[in-house]
Design a protein around this motif. Structure first.
Motif, short mmCIF file in Angstrom:
data_model
loop_
_atom_site.label_atom_id
_atom_site.label_comp_id
_atom_site.label_asym_id
_atom_site.label_seq_id
_atom_site.Cartn_x
_atom_site.Cartn_y
_atom_site.Cartn_z
N TRP A 1 6.96 -2.67 -24.86
CA TRP A 1 7.61 -1.80 -23.87
C TRP A 1 8.54 -0.82 -24.58
CZ3 TRP A 1 7.42 0.08 -19.23
CH2 TRP A 1 8.57 0.61 -18.62
N SER A 2 9.27 -1.31 -25.56
CA SER A 2 10.21 -0.45 -26.29
C SER A 2 9.48 0.68 -27.01
CB SER A 2 11.00 -1.29 -27.31
OG SER A 2 11.72 -2.28 -26.65
N GLU A 3 8.33 0.35 -27.57
CA GLU A 3 7.56 1.39 -28.27
C GLU A 3 7.10 2.47 -27.30
OE1 GLU A 3 5.66 -1.23 -31.96
OE2 GLU A 3 4.64 -1.16 -30.02
N LEU A 4 6.72 2.06 -26.11
CA LEU A 4 6.27 3.04 -25.11
C LEU A 4 7.43 3.90 -24.65
CD1 LEU A 4 3.90 0.83 -22.92
CD2 LEU A 4 3.25 2.48 -24.68
N ALA B 1 10.08 4.58 -26.21
CA ALA B 1 10.52 5.45 -27.30
C ALA B 1 9.68 6.72 -27.39
CB ALA B 1 10.46 4.69 -28.63
N GLN B 2 8.44 6.64 -26.94
CA GLN B 2 7.54 7.79 -27.03
C GLN B 2 7.51 8.60 -25.74
OE1 GLN B 2 3.67 6.74 -29.19
NE2 GLN B 2 4.42 4.73 -28.55
N TYR B 3 8.16 8.09 -24.72
CA TYR B 3 8.00 8.68 -23.39
C TYR B 3 8.45 10.14 -23.33
CZ TYR B 3 8.17 9.26 -18.34
OH TYR B 3 7.96 9.72 -17.07
N ASP B 4 9.63 10.43 -23.86
CA ASP B 4 10.16 11.80 -23.77
C ASP B 4 9.25 12.79 -24.49
OD1 ASP B 4 12.22 10.95 -22.24
OD2 ASP B 4 13.71 10.91 -23.85
N ASP B 5 8.77 12.38 -25.66
CA ASP B 5 7.87 13.26 -26.41
C ASP B 5 6.60 13.55 -25.62
OD1 ASP B 5 9.59 13.49 -28.47
OD2 ASP B 5 8.57 12.05 -29.79
N VAL B 6 6.07 12.51 -25.02
CA VAL B 6 4.82 12.67 -24.26
C VAL B 6 5.05 13.58 -23.07
CG1 VAL B 6 3.16 11.47 -22.77
CG2 VAL B 6 3.75 10.53 -25.01
N MET B 7 6.13 13.38 -22.36
CA MET B 7 6.40 14.21 -21.19
C MET B 7 6.63 15.66 -21.59
SD MET B 7 5.85 12.12 -18.88
CE MET B 7 6.18 13.16 -17.46
N ALA B 8 7.29 15.84 -22.74
CA ALA B 8 7.49 17.21 -23.23
C ALA B 8 6.14 17.84 -23.58
CB ALA B 8 8.40 17.17 -24.46
N GLU B 9 5.29 17.03 -24.13
CA GLU B 9 3.94 17.49 -24.49
C GLU B 9 3.16 17.91 -23.23
OE1 GLU B 9 1.94 14.99 -27.48
OE2 GLU B 9 0.31 14.87 -26.02
N ILE B 10 3.30 17.11 -22.19
CA ILE B 10 2.62 17.42 -20.93
C ILE B 10 3.17 18.70 -20.33
CG2 ILE B 10 2.33 16.64 -18.53
CD1 ILE B 10 2.21 13.76 -19.67
N GLU B 11 4.48 18.80 -20.36
CA GLU B 11 5.11 20.02 -19.81
C GLU B 11 4.69 21.24 -20.60
OE1 GLU B 11 6.90 20.69 -17.03
OE2 GLU B 11 6.22 18.66 -16.58
N GLU C 1 1.45 7.47 -18.80
CA GLU C 1 1.17 8.72 -19.49
C GLU C 1 1.21 8.51 -21.01
OE1 GLU C 1 0.16 11.16 -17.93
OE2 GLU C 1 1.06 11.26 -15.93
N VAL C 2 2.11 7.64 -21.45
CA VAL C 2 2.18 7.33 -22.89
C VAL C 2 0.92 6.58 -23.32
CG1 VAL C 2 3.51 6.18 -24.70
CG2 VAL C 2 4.69 7.22 -22.74
N LEU C 3 0.55 5.62 -22.50
CA LEU C 3 -0.66 4.85 -22.82
C LEU C 3 -1.89 5.76 -22.86
CD1 LEU C 3 0.01 1.71 -20.60
CD2 LEU C 3 -0.17 1.72 -23.10
N ALA C 4 -1.99 6.64 -21.86
CA ALA C 4 -3.18 7.48 -21.74
C ALA C 4 -3.28 8.47 -22.89
CB ALA C 4 -3.16 8.21 -20.40
N ARG C 5 -2.16 8.86 -23.43
CA ARG C 5 -2.19 9.87 -24.50
C ARG C 5 -2.12 9.26 -25.90
NH1 ARG C 5 -0.92 15.40 -23.50
NH2 ARG C 5 -1.33 15.85 -21.31
N ARG C 6 -1.33 8.24 -26.06
CA ARG C 6 -1.13 7.69 -27.40
C ARG C 6 -2.03 6.48 -27.70
NH1 ARG C 6 0.93 11.98 -27.68
NH2 ARG C 6 3.14 12.45 -28.11
N TYR C 7 -2.59 5.91 -26.66
CA TYR C 7 -3.40 4.69 -26.86
C TYR C 7 -4.76 4.82 -26.18
CZ TYR C 7 1.09 2.95 -28.41
OH TYR C 7 2.26 2.79 -29.11
#
Lengths: 92, 266
Positions: free
Chosen positions: A43-46, A48-58, A5-11
């Motif tokens: 991996w660490s960069e992804l 680190a962004q995971y929570d923000d992305v999931m919040a964005e999806i929610e 989900e991070v890759l699909a949205r941020r990359y």
């Protein structure tokens, strides 16, 4: 965790493919193929962004649900019955 | 009377010419050099008359015949006409027999008016089936044709066989901006190397936001490899355009058990 989900949205402007749903750096490195010459996140960069992305999806889901509810109320207000609304929602 | 049957001669009995003809001559097996010599030996002046139940042997073909009252028929079929276990006797024309050599294991006998004997051994024999499944997700954000991680290996047992390949999987995308291609490619290298295209299926993802409805994609195709080298049939996917704002998923969330099968048929 669906790190894709991070890759699909941020990359999304990079070219990549990912095999599997990695839960660790090793699994990520084993599954990712980065076709773009630059921009491969670690991996660490992804993570680190995971929570923000999931919040964005929610947030988007909530917004969509709210819009649906608003549309539903407006249609009901102009006189559509429950059956008509169901027919509209479940149209084929 | 031709072919008089049986008679018990007793001491002092008189054997007449008629009895010689009907009890002995008509009821023995006459030997001729050929069917022509046989046919020429009857019906003429001073010759015996053909009668039902006569037997004759023609030495040129080592054949035993009996007379039906109107024609000579072969009395026995020589075992030497067949040469191998499973050989059959078939009619090639009216009143004509021939050997149909046994086919190969698994074949069935099929009518074929163009074949010498009017029949042929044919049919398709399933030599082997190989399959592979994938229950995990593959995500694709490139217009390159990429290997999804699902492949099946098959080593043909015959260079004359046909490989039938079938697959099914589900695909979906984050938006409807393009088409998702699923391709089956094959080659002698395992893994990410993309080989020769065997078939291609295209679907359009549902454009509605968050719909992401998985779509089932399936296909079947055949190819003659003419080889006994191990080949890999791989499920690959790609965007149909370079709209990289979409991510396409193969078996998103592991919703289905995707599979690819290769069957070798001779």
């Amino acid at each position: 965790m669906r790190i894709v989900e991070v890759l699909a949205r941020r990359y999304k402007n990079y070219e990549w493919s990912l095999d599997g749903t990695p839960l660790s750096e090793d699994e990520y490195e084993a599954g990712i193929i980065w076709y773009s010459k630059t921009g491969k996140p670690t991996w660490s960069e992804l993570v680190a962004q995971y929570d923000d992305v999931m919040a964005e999806i929610e947030s988007e889901k909530t917004a969509v649900q709210a819009a649906k509810q608003t549309a539903y109320e407006k249609l009901k207000a102009i006189g559509l019955t429950e059956d008509e609304l169901k027919a509209l929602i479940w149209r084929k | 009377m031709a072919g008089a049957g049986s008679k018990l001669f007793t001491a002092g009995s008189v054997l007449t010419a008629d009895q010689v003809n009907t009890y002995l001559m008509d009821q023995t097996i006459m030997k001729f050099s050929s069917t022509s010599a046989r046919d020429a030996a009857f019906g003429g002046a001073g010759e015996a008359t053909l009668s039902e139940g006569m037997f004759a042997y023609t030495s040129d073909t080592d054949t035993l015949w009996f007379y039906t009252g109107s024609t000579w028929e072969v009395a026995t079929i020589k075992p030497s006409i067949v040469d191998a276990k499973g050989d059959l006797l078939v009619g090639t024309a009216a009143d004509t027999l021939a050997r149909q050599a046994v086919g190969t294991n698994g074949q069935v006998l099929m009518a074929d008016s163009g074949a010498t004997n009017g029949v042929k051994w044919a049919g398709r024999t399933l030599l082997q089936i190989q399959g592979a499944t994938k229950s995990t997700e593959f995500s694709n954000n490139t217009s390159n044709l990429v290997y999804t991680g699902l492949q099946v290996a098959i080593t043909p047992l015959s260079t004359a066989s046909t490989i039938y390949v079938s697959f099914h999987n589900t695909v979906n995308g984050t938006d409807g901006g393009g088409q998702i291609l699923t391709r089956i490619v094959y080659g002698t290298e395992s893994g990410n190397t993309v080989g020769t295209e065997l078939m291609s299926m295209t679907v359009l993802p549902e454009p509605a936001v968050d719909a992401r409805m998985p779509m089932h994609v399936a296909g079947q195709q055949s190819v003659a490899l003419n080889s006994t080298s191990t080949h890999y049939f791989k499920v690959c996917t790609r965007h149909d355009d370079r709209d990289l704002t979409d991510t396409y998923y193969f078996n998103q969330y592991g919703r289905s058990l995707c599979s690819v099968w290769a069957m070798e048929v001779l």
